[in-house]
Design an enzyme around this catalytic site. Structure first.
Site, PDB file in Angstrom:
ATOM      1  N   LYS A 161       0.817  -1.215   0.000  1.00  0.00           N
ATOM      2  CA  LYS A 161       0.000   0.000   0.000  1.00  0.00           C
ATOM      3  C   LYS A 161       0.850   1.265   0.000  1.00  0.00           C
ATOM      4  O   LYS A 161       2.056   1.248   0.228  1.00  0.00           O
ATOM      5  CB  LYS A 161      -0.973  -0.025   1.183  1.00  0.00           C
ATOM      6  CG  LYS A 161      -2.080  -1.051   0.976  1.00  0.00           C
ATOM      7  CD  LYS A 161      -3.211  -0.909   1.958  1.00  0.00           C
ATOM      8  CE  LYS A 161      -4.361  -1.829   1.565  1.00  0.00           C
ATOM      9  NZ  LYS A 161      -5.468  -1.776   2.547  1.00  0.00           N
ATOM     10  N   ARG A 176      -3.385 -10.028   5.327  1.00  0.00           N
ATOM     11  CA  ARG A 176      -3.839 -10.122   3.930  1.00  0.00           C
ATOM     12  C   ARG A 176      -2.709  -9.604   3.036  1.00  0.00           C
ATOM     13  O   ARG A 176      -2.370  -8.418   3.087  1.00  0.00           O
ATOM     14  CB  ARG A 176      -5.116  -9.299   3.756  1.00  0.00           C
ATOM     15  CG  ARG A 176      -5.734  -9.338   2.366  1.00  0.00           C
ATOM     16  CD  ARG A 176      -6.993  -8.482   2.327  1.00  0.00           C
ATOM     17  NE  ARG A 176      -7.642  -8.533   1.028  1.00  0.00           N
ATOM     18  CZ  ARG A 176      -7.347  -7.727   0.008  1.00  0.00           C
ATOM     19  NH1 ARG A 176      -6.399  -6.811   0.142  1.00  0.00           N
ATOM     20  NH2 ARG A 176      -7.999  -7.839  -1.142  1.00  0.00           N
TER      21      ARG A 176
END
Length: 268
Positions: free
Chosen positions: A211, A245
């Protein structure tokens, strides 16, 4: 599933526009092959998504989302690990569960009309995530007075809504929503204070992989954020995260094994 150690959730994006691996596994056969590789690499469960939720992403109609994910779910029912479906649409939730999904991962926190009703009687696991706004606008200058307290309050209220609908506590997982309506500073504050942000009553799921918060520190594009992503996953594990995740399953599994060996030792 046992939560005695952090579980690794492999990401299977059946999308043309996800921020990191969009269009890499868009065809059903490509997505299934990728998912099976992730299981071989050590994924404890898989998260299948048919709609990108990157900042600025456009919504996908439910019928198109189902066209993308249903063949993948059906092909993976025998893969040996539980299947999660990343969606916020009640119609998609129902169809995914009917096809064999074991978990619904909702970035909208089951706030859409009919979402709780779609999952209440299924017995599946439910991941409730925090998001400020919605994907198209969530990164437009997000502001918090106290990001940890506000995320915790949202998650607590969301879990209470699920419980009031008759959903057992054992089915609920909480996700603080890294990158969903938060600056890099907000994200790192949440990670640093993870136990305070998610509490101790429910397991936590963290989505940190590749991210922008990793890029903000390393200066690297999404395709080169492996090292930073693994470091973030370990930081989450140290702070009690239960499910991680990730895109890069094998590297994360290896890192967790070494961390565990350091903490618990290795049998002679």
């Amino acid at each position: 599933m046992s939560l005695e150690r952090p579980l690794v959730m492999g990401i299977v994006n059946v999308t043309p526009d996800s921020f990191s691996d969009g269009n890499e596994h868009f065809r059903a056969d490509e997505a299934v092959a990728h998912a099976r590789l992730l299981v071989e690499e050590g994924a404890d469960l898989l998260d299948i998504g048919g709609e990108s939720t990157r900042p600025g992403a456009q919504a996908v109609p439910a019928d198109e989302e189902l066209r993308r994910i249903l063949p993948v779910i059906e092909a993976l029912r025998d893969c040996g690990v539980p299947l999660s479906v990343d969606t916020c649409k009640p119609d998609v939730m129902r169809a995914a569960l009917a096809a064999g999904a074991d978990m619904i991962n909702d970035i909208g926190g089951f706030s859409a009309p009919g979402a709780i009703e779609a999952v209440a009687d299924s017995g599946c696991a439910l991941c409730l995530m925090h998001m400020r706004g919605e994907p198209r606008t969530m990164q437009d200058a997000p502001v918090y007075q106290d990001v940890v307290a506000e995320v915790r309050d949202y998650l607590d209220r969301g879990a209470q809504r699920l419980r009031q609908a008759g959903i057992a506590a054992a089915r609920i997982v909480l996700d603080p929503g890294f990158g969903f309506g938060k600056t890099a500073a907000h994200n790192y504050t949440l990670l640093q204070q993870l136990p305070q942000a998610v509490g101790q009553e429910y397991p936590s799921l963290l989505g940190l992989s590749r991210k922008s918060m990793i890029g903000a520190v390393t200066g690297r594009p999404a395709s080169r954020r492996l090292g930073g992503s693994v470091a973030a996953a370990l930081a989450g594990a140290v702070r009690g995260a239960h499910i991680l995740r990730v895109h890069d399953v094998a590297d994360t599994v290896d890192a967790l094994r070494v961390w565990s060996a350091v903490e618990q030792g290795v049998r002679a």
